[in-house]
Design a protein around this motif. Sequence first.
Motif, PDB file in Angstrom:
ATOM      1  N   THR A 260       0.577  -1.120   0.204  1.00 15.71           N
ATOM      2  CA  THR A 260       0.003  -0.073   0.172  1.00 15.71           C
ATOM      3  C   THR A 260       0.902   1.159  -0.064  1.00 15.71           C
ATOM      4  OG1 THR A 260      -1.622  -1.222   1.423  1.00 15.71           O
ATOM      5  CG2 THR A 260      -2.037   1.045   1.212  1.00 15.71           C
ATOM      6  N   LEU A 261       0.398   2.164  -0.756  1.00 16.21           N
ATOM      7  CA  LEU A 261       1.164   3.657  -0.800  1.00 16.21           C
ATOM      8  C   LEU A 261       0.475   4.540   0.382  1.00 16.21           C
ATOM      9  CD1 LEU A 261       1.932   3.953  -4.626  1.00 16.21           C
ATOM     10  CD2 LEU A 261       3.400   3.296  -2.778  1.00 16.21           C
ATOM     11  N   HIS A 262       1.136   4.942   1.271  1.00 14.74           N
ATOM     12  CA  HIS A 262       0.353   5.858   2.179  1.00 14.74           C
ATOM     13  C   HIS A 262       0.533   7.007   1.973  1.00 14.74           C
ATOM     14  CE1 HIS A 262      -0.170   2.107   4.512  1.00 14.74           C
ATOM     15  NE2 HIS A 262       1.062   1.835   4.302  1.00 14.74           N
ATOM     16  N   ALA A 263       1.832   7.638   1.316  1.00 16.51           N
ATOM     17  CA  ALA A 263       1.683   9.358   1.297  1.00 16.51           C
ATOM     18  C   ALA A 263       2.587   9.523   0.015  1.00 16.51           C
ATOM     19  CB  ALA A 263       1.986   9.715   2.571  1.00 16.51           C
ATOM     20  N   GLU A 264       2.655  10.762  -0.333  1.00 17.21           N
ATOM     21  CA  GLU A 264       3.660  11.031  -1.070  1.00 17.21           C
ATOM     22  C   GLU A 264       4.621  11.898  -0.316  1.00 17.21           C
ATOM     23  OE1 GLU A 264       1.864  13.464  -4.281  1.00 17.21           O
ATOM     24  OE2 GLU A 264       1.408  11.702  -5.642  1.00 17.21           O
ATOM     25  N   ALA A 265       5.832  11.867  -0.615  1.00 13.98           N
ATOM     26  CA  ALA A 265       7.030  12.642  -0.103  1.00 13.98           C
ATOM     27  C   ALA A 265       8.289  13.325  -0.821  1.00 13.98           C
ATOM     28  CB  ALA A 265       7.472  11.685   1.249  1.00 13.98           C
ATOM     29  N   PRO A 266       8.679  14.435  -0.579  1.00 14.83           N
ATOM     30  CA  PRO A 266      10.020  14.996  -1.415  1.00 14.83           C
ATOM     31  C   PRO A 266      11.227  14.032  -1.078  1.00 14.83           C
ATOM     32  CG  PRO A 266       9.335  16.367   0.516  1.00 14.83           C
ATOM     33  CD  PRO A 266       8.256  15.278   0.548  1.00 14.83           C
ATOM     34  N   VAL A 267      11.678  13.561  -2.046  1.00 13.15           N
ATOM     35  CA  VAL A 267      12.911  12.679  -2.005  1.00 13.15           C
ATOM     36  C   VAL A 267      14.130  13.464  -2.626  1.00 13.15           C
ATOM     37  CG1 VAL A 267      11.590  10.819  -2.256  1.00 13.15           C
ATOM     38  CG2 VAL A 267      12.387  11.479  -3.990  1.00 13.15           C
TER      39      VAL A 267
ATOM     40  N   GLU B 283      15.473  17.276  -4.995  1.00 15.02           N
ATOM     41  CA  GLU B 283      15.380  18.433  -5.817  1.00 15.02           C
ATOM     42  C   GLU B 283      15.745  18.206  -7.389  1.00 15.02           C
ATOM     43  OE1 GLU B 283      13.974  21.597  -5.322  1.00 15.02           O
ATOM     44  OE2 GLU B 283      13.482  20.895  -3.172  1.00 15.02           O
ATOM     45  N   GLY B 284      14.890  18.593  -8.010  1.00 17.52           N
ATOM     46  CA  GLY B 284      15.293  18.239  -9.548  1.00 17.52           C
ATOM     47  C   GLY B 284      15.262  19.710 -10.125  1.00 17.52           C
ATOM     48  N   THR B 285      15.503  19.980 -11.483  1.00 14.20           N
ATOM     49  CA  THR B 285      15.495  21.172 -12.207  1.00 14.20           C
ATOM     50  C   THR B 285      14.093  22.047 -12.116  1.00 14.20           C
ATOM     51  OG1 THR B 285      15.029  19.937 -14.246  1.00 14.20           O
ATOM     52  CG2 THR B 285      17.239  20.558 -13.780  1.00 14.20           C
ATOM     53  N   ALA B 286      13.148  21.279 -11.751  1.00 13.79           N
ATOM     54  CA  ALA B 286      11.777  21.905 -11.958  1.00 13.79           C
ATOM     55  C   ALA B 286      11.101  21.921 -10.451  1.00 13.79           C
ATOM     56  CB  ALA B 286      10.785  21.059 -12.796  1.00 13.79           C
ATOM     57  N   GLY B 287      12.406  21.599  -9.468  1.00 15.41           N
ATOM     58  CA  GLY B 287      11.476  21.720  -8.044  1.00 15.41           C
ATOM     59  C   GLY B 287      11.813  20.473  -7.386  1.00 15.41           C
ATOM     60  N   ALA B 288      10.909  20.219  -6.342  1.00 16.61           N
ATOM     61  CA  ALA B 288      10.855  18.806  -5.493  1.00 16.61           C
ATOM     62  C   ALA B 288      10.625  17.641  -6.445  1.00 16.61           C
ATOM     63  CB  ALA B 288       9.837  19.036  -4.433  1.00 16.61           C
ATOM     64  N   VAL B 289      11.305  16.587  -6.149  1.00 12.99           N
ATOM     65  CA  VAL B 289      11.167  15.199  -6.838  1.00 12.99           C
ATOM     66  C   VAL B 289      10.556  14.595  -5.895  1.00 12.99           C
ATOM     67  CG1 VAL B 289      12.286  13.223  -7.643  1.00 12.99           C
ATOM     68  CG2 VAL B 289      13.413  15.312  -8.174  1.00 12.99           C
ATOM     69  N   MET B 290       9.266  13.941  -6.117  1.00 16.05           N
ATOM     70  CA  MET B 290       8.206  13.388  -5.195  1.00 16.05           C
ATOM     71  C   MET B 290       8.721  11.810  -5.405  1.00 16.05           C
ATOM     72  SD  MET B 290       6.814  15.918  -3.615  1.00 16.05           S
ATOM     73  CE  MET B 290       5.787  15.095  -2.725  1.00 16.05           C
ATOM     74  N   GLY B 291       8.506  11.472  -4.093  1.00 15.12           N
ATOM     75  CA  GLY B 291       8.338   9.717  -4.008  1.00 15.12           C
ATOM     76  C   GLY B 291       7.179   9.348  -3.252  1.00 15.12           C
ATOM     77  N   VAL B 292       7.163   8.194  -2.945  1.00 19.34           N
ATOM     78  CA  VAL B 292       6.015   7.449  -2.051  1.00 19.34           C
ATOM     79  C   VAL B 292       6.444   6.861  -0.921  1.00 19.34           C
ATOM     80  CG1 VAL B 292       4.411   7.603  -4.178  1.00 19.34           C
ATOM     81  CG2 VAL B 292       5.935   5.505  -3.740  1.00 19.34           C
ATOM     82  N   VAL B 293       5.706   6.815  -0.008  1.00 15.22           N
ATOM     83  CA  VAL B 293       5.959   6.088   1.481  1.00 15.22           C
ATOM     84  C   VAL B 293       4.938   4.703   1.212  1.00 15.22           C
ATOM     85  CG1 VAL B 293       5.906   6.056   3.657  1.00 15.22           C
ATOM     86  CG2 VAL B 293       6.156   8.087   2.479  1.00 15.22           C
ATOM     87  N   PRO B 294       5.763   3.553   1.092  1.00 13.29           N
ATOM     88  CA  PRO B 294       5.101   2.144   0.970  1.00 13.29           C
ATOM     89  C   PRO B 294       4.961   1.529   2.368  1.00 13.29           C
ATOM     90  CG  PRO B 294       7.203   2.115   0.241  1.00 13.29           C
ATOM     91  CD  PRO B 294       7.217   3.452   0.747  1.00 13.29           C
TER      92      PRO B 294
END
Length: 91
Positions: A39-46, A48-59
Amino acid sequence: SPCGTGTCAVMAALHARGELELGTPFEHESIIGTKFTGTLHAEAPVGEGTAGAVMGVVPSIAGRAWITQHATVVCDPSDPFPEGFTVGDIW
């Protein structure tokens, strides 16, 4: 077993494509019929990329696996990358 790391990767890829919503159970079956449920519980910043925060997930993962090997890892003193290396982002 279908592999906890692989199950998390599949869930993250499906979520990135909009095919798996947060909180939705995902059953991952191996080629021999064993299953992990994630199950994926949340998105989380992992990062920084050229367009801002790179998002990941909390499984989270539930299932059963067995130890199939014990190993000893060694590092050759002449290894030019004893702590590994990072490959640039290819996305």
